[in-house]
Design a protein around this motif. Structure first.
Motif, short mmCIF file in Angstrom:
data_model
loop_
_atom_site.label_atom_id
_atom_site.label_comp_id
_atom_site.label_asym_id
_atom_site.label_seq_id
_atom_site.Cartn_x
_atom_site.Cartn_y
_atom_site.Cartn_z
N LYS A 144 -2.14 4.32 -4.53
CA LYS A 144 -2.64 4.23 -5.91
C LYS A 144 -3.40 2.92 -6.11
O LYS A 144 -4.47 2.89 -6.73
N GLU A 145 -2.86 1.84 -5.57
CA GLU A 145 -3.54 0.54 -5.69
C GLU A 145 -4.90 0.58 -5.00
O GLU A 145 -5.87 -0.02 -5.48
N THR A 146 -4.97 1.27 -3.87
CA THR A 146 -6.23 1.39 -3.14
C THR A 146 -7.25 2.16 -3.97
O THR A 146 -8.42 1.76 -4.10
N VAL A 147 -6.82 3.27 -4.58
CA VAL A 147 -7.70 4.09 -5.41
C VAL A 147 -8.21 3.30 -6.61
O VAL A 147 -9.40 3.33 -6.94
N VAL A 148 -7.31 2.58 -7.27
CA VAL A 148 -7.69 1.77 -8.44
C VAL A 148 -8.68 0.69 -8.04
O VAL A 148 -9.68 0.44 -8.74
N ARG A 149 -8.45 0.04 -6.89
CA ARG A 149 -9.33 -1.03 -6.43
C ARG A 149 -10.74 -0.50 -6.15
O ARG A 149 -11.75 -1.13 -6.48
N ILE A 150 -10.81 0.68 -5.55
CA ILE A 150 -12.12 1.28 -5.25
C ILE A 150 -12.87 1.60 -6.54
O ILE A 150 -14.06 1.33 -6.67
N LYS A 151 -12.14 2.18 -7.51
CA LYS A 151 -12.79 2.55 -8.78
C LYS A 151 -13.25 1.30 -9.54
O LYS A 151 -14.36 1.28 -10.09
N GLN A 152 -12.42 0.28 -9.53
CA GLN A 152 -12.78 -0.97 -10.21
C GLN A 152 -14.05 -1.58 -9.60
O GLN A 152 -14.96 -2.00 -10.31
N ASN A 153 -14.09 -1.60 -8.27
CA ASN A 153 -15.26 -2.14 -7.59
C ASN A 153 -16.50 -1.31 -7.88
O ASN A 153 -17.60 -1.84 -8.08
N SER A 154 -16.33 0.01 -7.92
CA SER A 154 -17.44 0.91 -8.20
C SER A 154 -18.01 0.63 -9.59
O SER A 154 -19.24 0.56 -9.78
N LEU A 155 -17.13 0.43 -10.57
CA LEU A 155 -17.58 0.13 -11.93
C LEU A 155 -18.26 -1.23 -12.00
O LEU A 155 -19.27 -1.41 -12.70
N ASP A 156 -17.70 -2.22 -11.28
CA ASP A 156 -18.31 -3.56 -11.25
C ASP A 156 -19.73 -3.50 -10.70
O ASP A 156 -20.65 -4.13 -11.24
#
Length: 591
Positions: A544-556
């Protein structure tokens, strides 16, 4: 030539990767994979994994990896098309015939004929060596301490004293004067007519990386001139892009080449067990040679003659090799002239010791530079250090330059910071470099964040092929567009498409890439080391942390490139941020 994807996949499916690699590497089954010693780097414990399920291989030691095409590309140094043809032949799959223009067809046919006639000439020279006419040449080779096995392995031969002997033989085989001239096997003039290029010489067939005879070198018997004679340039022989002994050295699987000056040095080293020795063909080392070497190794040991000419050759070669990213070390042959003499007098063990004691190429060049200065005087020593600083300033990478500055400071007992200042001053005065700007901490922090995001993307791609159940749970949450690195994005698109079609096949994805380096990087995406956690609960948390990190980076990344007037883009960004909040409550289960 482009081959249809369906045909490429048919060839891959008919060549089981475990069966193919087992022909090169001894594999042992452990769990769902097969393991063996990596053929691409030296190791004592097996870290080379081959998966029949994934139809992929990966080395956790050096990072080599890919599918069955990649393996042949790396091991045999084939292009993608060459690997495809070999595997198609192995599986009995017929590939479409290449369509040539008339001119291209004529060139291809000529090359085929020249290779045929060279092969025939090599066999003829070999027979001559073992005949009564070749007794003196055979005795010469035996006096040079060559065994019959070595003579046969290198196909050594003899061109006898009659200057039209080979010419008459090849004419009986139906070859025209035009072909023999283009092959470089004969010469012709109005006075003498056609006559052999080589006569009364010990013959050294020159082979390309694929074991095809492309030319010859000949060493005269007696006092004739020139002592050594090479084939002229032909449509199949370019001396600046071929190396003597490469056909054997490339399969030695050693991480470096020994570069010599002459044929006999290469042969003597191979006979002594140093099967990674090569030599340039009667010419100084060129960029073409360096590019060829780079295809196989990243490090070389120069074993040039210990005389002035050999030293000059080494000094010319070092910067050429460095420009190609090849590290060069220098082996000194003292008190002997060359590797051949050294091996005969001191043996293989002593030569191995010289390899271990080989000096860094750059420091060797400084050692030679010393000879231009009176190192016992303050003026001479200062002049030398200024010249050395000029050479140090040529290193473009800061870390490499810094390491060499420290090495030179230690070798010549000078203060490292004083030498560093001198290098910077020299670089500025000559315009070779600008003062190094130290990046701010925030920049480093941003780089670490970016690297972490890319690592998360690699981890997720590996997770997705390990557990298809994850796909269903993150559908609509993470998509190919969230993988921000171009290669990762392409791979993700292909993987998601396969998932939609119900066919998870990572090895097939690699068929889309024909570049060896891309194969390696894609293989890494499917073999990223997953977090070492034991319980399912911890794995779910990490995922879950990996998925959240990817989405956060994508939005950034999306917000950085978003135009303030793009209302639709702003809307999508806001929706993405809301989805990110929901994602933090997402429950992902691992079976």
């Amino acid at each position: 030539m482009y081959y249809p994807e369906e045909l490429v996949e048919e060839v891959r499916l008919k060549n089981d990767i475990v069966d193919v690699i087992s022909g090169y590497v001894k594999l042992q089954k452990k769990g769902s994979s097969h393991f063996g010693l990596c053929p691409f780097h030296n190791e004592k414990s097996p870290s080379f994994s081959v998966s029949r399920g994934k139809q992929m291989y990966y080395c956790f030691g050096c990072g080599a990896g890919g599918n069955v095409f990649t393996f042949l590309m790396e091991y045999e140094n084939y292009s993608f098309q060459e690997a495809l043809k070999v595997l198609a032949d192995r599986a009995g799959v017929e590939l479409p015939k290449l369509e040539y223009s008339k001119e291209a067809k004529e060139k291809a046919e000529l090359k085929t004929i020249l290779l045929e006639v060279n092969k025939l000439a090599a066999k003829y020279f070999y027979v001559q060596l073992k005949s009564e006419q070749g007794r003196a040449a055979y005795t010469y080779l035996k006096d040079r301490k060559l065994s019959d096995e070595t003579i046969t392995a290198f196909g050594l031969g003899y061109s006898n004293k009659y200057s039209d002997d080979l010419y008459r033989y090849l004419k009986t085989k139906g070859y025209t004067d035009e072909v023999l001239l283009k092959a470089g096997l004969i010469s012709a003039d109005e006075r003498h007519g056609a006559y052999d290029k080589f006569w009364n010489r010990v013959m050294f067939p020159i082979m390309d990386a694929n074991n095809r005879v492309i030319g010859f070198g000949g060493r005269v018997m007696g006092d004739g001139k020139p002592k050594y004679l090479n084939s002229p340039e032909t449509p199949v022989f370019d001396k600046s892009r071929n190396l003597y002994g490469l056909h054997r050295a490339r399969i030695s699987r050693k991480p470096y080449f020994l570069i010599c000056e002459g044929y006999m040095d290469v042969i003597a080293l191979h006979q002594a067990g140093f099967t990674n020795a090569v030599a340039s063909l009667g010419t100084a080392l060129t960029e073409g040679h360096a590019a060829l070497i780079k295809r196989y190794v990243n490090q070389v040991y120069l074993t040039y003659d210990s005389d002035d000419a050999g030293t000059r050759a080494a000094l010319r070669a070092i910067p050429i090799l460095k420009s190609m990213g090849i590290t060069a070390k220098v082996i000194r042959m003292d008190p002997y002239k060359d590797p051949d003499e050294f091996i005969k007098n001191l043996g293989a063990e002593a030569f191995e010791e010289r390899i271990h004691k080989a000096g860094n190429g750059f420091l060797f060049s400084l050692k030679i530079l010393e000879q231009d200065y009176d190192m016992a005087s303050p003026e001479g020593r200062t002049g030398f250090l200024r010249a050395a600083a000029g050479r140090l300033a040529e290193f473009e990478e800061e870390i490499e330059r810094s390491n060499y500055i420290e090495a030179v400071a230690k070798a010549y007992r000078v203060n490292v910071e004083e030498l560093r200042k001198l290098v910077v001053k020299t670089a500025l005065q000559s315009g070779m470099a600008k003062p190094v700007t130290r990046p701010k901490a925030t920049v480093n922090k941003e780089r670490r964040k970016e690297d972490g995001a890319l690592k998360s993307q690699r981890i997720l791609l590996t997770w997705l092929i390990e557990d298809e159940n994850i796909f269903r749970q993150i559908a609509g949450v993470i998509g190919p567009e969230d993988f921000t690195e171009p290669l990762y994005h392409t791979v993700a698109e292909l993987l998601y498409r396969q998932q939609e079609e119900g066919t998870m096949n990572p090895a097939q994805i690699m068929n889309r890439f024909t570049d060896e380096e891309e194969h390696r990087r894609v293989a890494e995406l499917f073999h990223t080391r997953l977090p070492e956690i034991s319980t399912a609960q911890e794995k779910e948390k990490a995922l879950k942390e990996t998925v959240v990190r990817i989405k956060q980076n994508s939005l950034d990344e999306a917000s950085k490139s978003l135009d303030a007037t793009d209302m639709e883009g702003l809307q999508r960004l806001m929706e993405g941020k809301r989805a990110l909040q929901d994602m933090k409550e997402l429950h992902i289960s691992i079976n």
